[in-house]
Enzyme design. Sequence first.
Site, PDB file in Angstrom:
ATOM      1  CB  THR A 741      -0.929   0.016   1.227  1.00  0.00           C
ATOM      2  OG1 THR A 741      -0.140  -0.140   2.414  1.00  0.00           O
ATOM      3  CG2 THR A 741      -1.935  -1.096   1.158  1.00  0.00           C
ATOM      4  CB  CYS A 742       4.164   2.133   1.348  1.00  0.00           C
ATOM      5  SG  CYS A 742       3.821   1.686   3.062  1.00  0.00           S
ATOM      6  CG  PHE A 743       6.004   1.639  -2.728  1.00  0.00           C
ATOM      7  CD1 PHE A 743       6.804   2.765  -2.858  1.00  0.00           C
ATOM      8  CD2 PHE A 743       6.312   0.718  -1.740  1.00  0.00           C
ATOM      9  CE1 PHE A 743       7.904   2.952  -2.028  1.00  0.00           C
ATOM     10  CE2 PHE A 743       7.411   0.904  -0.911  1.00  0.00           C
ATOM     11  CZ  PHE A 743       8.208   2.027  -1.045  1.00  0.00           C
TER      12      PHE A 743
END
Length: 774
Positions: A741-743
């Site tokens: 989710t961070c990317f």
Amino acid sequence: MSEAARDLSPGAPPAVAAAAPEERKGKEPEREKLPPIVTAGAAAGLDRGSKGQISTFSSFVSTVTQKKEAAENRSSPTHLALPNIRNVRDLPPICLDVRQKQRMSVEALPSEVKVPPLPEPSLPSQPKTVKDFEEDLEKAEATGNWKTVHAFYITAFDSFTELNTAFKKDATASFNTIEDSGLNANLVNAVFDALLNTPQDIQKSVLKGIINSLLQEWKGPRTKDDLRAYFILLQNPQFNITSTYVIYAHLLRQIATLVEADHHFLVHWLKKLSQKKFKQLVERLLQFVSLRLFPAKPEEFPPLTKCTWWIPSAAKVLALLNTANNLVHPPLVPYTDFYNSTLDHIDLMEEYHTWQSFGNSHRFSFCQYPFVISIAAKKIIIQRDSEQQMISIARQSLVDKVSRRQRPDMNMLFLNMKVRRTHLVSDSLDELTRKRADLKKKLKVTFVGEAGLDMGGLTKEWFLLLIRQIFHPDYGMFTYHKDSHCHWFSSFKCDNYSEFRLVGILMGLAVYNSITLDIRFPPCCYKKLLSPPVVPSDQSTPVGICSVTIDDLCQVMPELAHGLKELLSYEGNVEEDFYSTFQVFQEEFGVIKSYNLKPGGDKIPVTNQNRREYVQLYTDFLLNKSIYKQFAAFYCGFHSVCASNALMLLRPEEVEILVCGSPELDMHALQRSTQYDGYAKTDLTIRYFWDVVLGFPLELQKKLLHFTTGSDRVPVGGMADLNFKISKNETSTNWLPVAHTCFNQLCLPPYKSKKDLKQKLIIGISNSEGFGLE
């Protein structure tokens, strides 16, 4: 001042201050002198396509006024930049020789557009009914003899007096109330619906009558009959045609320069229009502004330097419509219908700086009317304003370092957060408290004991983890209401509200750094966050307090709101049957506490007579008073980062979109903007994936978005701003998809069948939370 009159420019100070009636009397004659009605493209032979005959009428208007000035205007260049203008009331003076005190007659028409002379018609003593008009129309269409219809149009639009005679329900009644314009709305609609289908000579006669009406001498305040005439003319569909824009501009100018009391009447009459008619007025005005800014055929208009008042006048009339729309619940049209996407292509920062420098009293700026600026354009303004503040603060830090003869360090240009995953909340709170002066610098996050350079992913992970922990029910700061699917502030009293300030700072940093948060607050939270939009200089001034209604309570606690509505509509004896007082009870840490809604409330029974007061006080207690300290800390935290006048441009709904993103999904747009790593968009697995996803119901599409990005909402810039990527996961096809989710990245094994992919994808997105299955 009335509520309607005050709300001409939501989210910003009033754009045009209405002159007092006493001041207006002395200025009236000069104010109503019309500028020369000329068009730069009125030369004979100008091709306007199918609307050529109406274009010829514009040519006639130019001939009647000032040929010499028209020739000069045609040779002048057209500039897109709006010249300096103070406000609508300070429009340039008009030459006296333009004012025609005699009615223009058919004989004044050039020979090529003369129409057969008609006897001077007069309206019957009894107003024409819709049935009468439709019968006349049917006869004219059947026989080709339009004499009766022409007589009606030429007389009805001959002056403001005739307009009232033709369209008032009762010509002898005054109808001087805001609730009833006194007009036969059905007849107005029928007459205008038929107008564009009538012969050209009838349409020209209507425009000629409007010019006569606008050119008449006016002395003293407007009457209600004059306001009715403006209200009727505003609905004329002829003003969709660019060749009529010169006349339309004069109409808008006269409406824009009415006094506040007259605007009050117009606003309340406008809110009574049907949704269709209201939407048409908004679209017509937005088109007028767009084509004046970026004309497809510049020769159709006077040079911009000769009509600087066109756009300010249109903006003020749009403000009246916006106010009318806000008075109706639900609104006649969504607030987004007032957006003018054309403004996305002008110099927004120049508009913003003009507004910042001159406010609302000098030069015109679209920021005086923020409801016409799209949320995408407002985001650009806020981002660039934030960037300028970041650069300014970073530069000052660098100068201070050099002045002390210390070696510059690149880290001083950023807000550097060093936190431990095991002490995320306390470390974050400590860091933000110590580095309060750096909050407006670019954010960078480092997790202690972990290698990694923050290129955006660590910052997003920090936000996601922190929000997830703070909003957990066990943390006790917020209460999740299942019925409304949103969080609300806990009313528990404590000695330290710094963590509520932390949440406010997080939201501010998210807006400042263009990060979308997975937060669910009700709309009234954002209304409170803009109350006021700028932190008052007097620290004793209450903040985060706004007027709330039972509808606001329904967004937070729908069951309680429903019960209060039942109380309001109860037909029995409220005092005897409910046995309630102006005292309420709340549980805090297992202890029931009582609070009086008003002094001595425990001894005041709720009755049929005072139950509305009880409901209002109870609603205010729940949404304002009981959580004042918590929300005040939250408010101060948010504004410590987002202390910008740009917030004054925003509606509460727009703040929510900036913080949380838009709920409107467009998976086709996501497909077009997706990047691939290890796959090509033509690979079989990718084709299976999009076939499955595009066929998902909305709920599963939201789950997929939440699984891969940490939020089921879309950034203001649309799906393209997600930078969504699908990577090939060289593992067994028995594995489920994995998300980072961070990317905004989805790792997809090379499934061999659509059925297998669909099954694995549904399992993955339905049984994960926050970061997917890793």
